[in-house]
Write a protein that holds these residues in place. Structure first.
Motif, PDB file in Angstrom:
ATOM      1  N   LYS A   1      51.268  31.730  29.022  1.00 49.79           N
ATOM      2  CA  LYS A   1      52.283  32.074  29.994  1.00 49.79           C
ATOM      3  C   LYS A   1      52.375  31.107  31.019  1.00 49.79           C
ATOM      4  CE  LYS A   1      52.809  36.559  32.073  1.00 49.79           C
ATOM      5  NZ  LYS A   1      52.286  37.941  32.318  1.00 49.79           N
ATOM      6  N   TYR A   2      51.229  30.798  31.629  1.00 46.10           N
ATOM      7  CA  TYR A   2      51.434  29.868  32.577  1.00 46.10           C
ATOM      8  C   TYR A   2      51.969  28.611  32.417  1.00 46.10           C
ATOM      9  CZ  TYR A   2      49.301  26.683  36.214  1.00 46.10           C
ATOM     10  OH  TYR A   2      49.217  25.842  37.497  1.00 46.10           O
TER      11      TYR A   2
ATOM     12  N   ALA B   1      51.957  24.589  26.246  1.00 45.42           N
ATOM     13  CA  ALA B   1      52.028  26.090  25.962  1.00 45.42           C
ATOM     14  C   ALA B   1      52.172  26.188  24.425  1.00 45.42           C
ATOM     15  CB  ALA B   1      53.245  26.658  26.503  1.00 45.42           C
TER      16      ALA B   1
ATOM     17  N   SER C   1      54.060  27.907  30.128  1.00 50.01           N
ATOM     18  CA  SER C   1      55.495  27.963  29.296  1.00 50.01           C
ATOM     19  C   SER C   1      56.611  27.398  30.146  1.00 50.01           C
ATOM     20  CB  SER C   1      55.902  29.442  28.772  1.00 50.01           C
ATOM     21  OG  SER C   1      55.878  30.467  29.919  1.00 50.01           O
TER      22      SER C   1
ATOM     23  N   GLN D   1      49.234  27.914  22.171  1.00 54.26           N
ATOM     24  CA  GLN D   1      49.692  28.931  21.147  1.00 54.26           C
ATOM     25  C   GLN D   1      49.447  28.448  19.743  1.00 54.26           C
ATOM     26  OE1 GLN D   1      53.055  31.129  22.233  1.00 54.26           O
ATOM     27  NE2 GLN D   1      51.720  32.314  20.789  1.00 54.26           N
TER      28      GLN D   1
ATOM     29  N   ILE E   1      47.414  39.053  32.271  1.00 55.70           N
ATOM     30  CA  ILE E   1      47.666  39.229  30.824  1.00 55.70           C
ATOM     31  C   ILE E   1      46.881  40.243  30.090  1.00 55.70           C
ATOM     32  CG2 ILE E   1      46.269  37.606  29.726  1.00 55.70           C
ATOM     33  CD1 ILE E   1      49.569  37.354  28.859  1.00 55.70           C
TER      34      ILE E   1
ATOM     35  N   VAL F   1      48.307  34.549  37.078  1.00 60.04           N
ATOM     36  CA  VAL F   1      48.548  34.791  35.629  1.00 60.04           C
ATOM     37  C   VAL F   1      47.805  36.109  35.382  1.00 60.04           C
ATOM     38  CG1 VAL F   1      47.924  33.996  33.277  1.00 60.04           C
ATOM     39  CG2 VAL F   1      48.529  32.519  34.828  1.00 60.04           C
TER      40      VAL F   1
ATOM     41  N   MET G   1      46.542  33.328  25.758  1.00 61.06           N
ATOM     42  CA  MET G   1      47.534  34.343  26.035  1.00 61.06           C
ATOM     43  C   MET G   1      48.169  33.794  27.399  1.00 61.06           C
ATOM     44  SD  MET G   1      47.312  37.403  23.811  1.00 61.06           S
ATOM     45  CE  MET G   1      48.645  38.338  24.444  1.00 61.06           C
ATOM     46  N   GLY G   2      46.907  33.911  28.222  1.00 65.39           N
ATOM     47  CA  GLY G   2      47.449  33.696  29.912  1.00 65.39           C
ATOM     48  C   GLY G   2      47.834  32.248  30.055  1.00 65.39           C
TER      49      GLY G   2
END
Ligand code: FES
Length: 142
Positions: A122-123, A132, A125, A136, A30, A28, A118-119
């Motif tokens: 992403k991981y 996720a 998602s 968020q 970010i 990851v 945020m990372g």
């Protein structure tokens, strides 16, 4: 602890940041910035079986921002991502001993947590969209 001790801890992390740098081929990576000042943080993670095997940060910012990023990496390295998911704004402010910061400085202190969350979004998602989405939603607190 007294304010002086907290101030010393912040200065120590600012001058000798832990886990500062980059990771080659991270799982990851970010980046985000503090919109109020333009300071920036990048974060890189290596994840194995949902454990944070390595984490590094890079970027530019004030003492509170960089000290907070350094402390955050120590809070999550070699820990399960489930632990990192639960770190709250209050945990960070308590950790750096600054619970009565004004809104501008709060953004400094929380930039690295925002980047980490945020990372994680992403991981997760692809792997686990519900998780996720929950991360968020929690991240919107900042
Ligand atoms: Fe930019 Fe603190 S002044 S992060």
């Amino acid at each position: 602890m007294s304010d002086d001790i907290y101030r010393e801890i912040i200065l120590d992390h600012y001058r000798n940041p832990r886990n500062k740098g980059k990771i080659e081929n991270p799982d990851v990576s970010i980046h985000d910035s503090n919109p109020l000042c333009g300071d920036e943080i990048d974060m890189f993670l290596k994840v194995d079986n949902d454990n944070v095997k390595d984490i590094k940060f890079d970027g530019k910012g004030c003492a509170i921002c960089l000290a907070s990023a350094s402390m955050l990496t120590e809070m999550v390295i070699n820990k399960p991502l489930t632990k990192a998911k639960e770190i709250s704004k209050e945990d960070i402010l308590e950790n750096i001993g600054l619970t009565n910061l004004g809104p501008t400085r709060i953004k400094c202190a929380l930039l690295s947590l925002k980047v980490l969350k945020m990372g994680m979004v992403k991981y997760y998602s692809d792997k686990d969209p519900d998780t996720a989405e929950k991360i968020q939603t929690d991240s919107k607190l900042y």
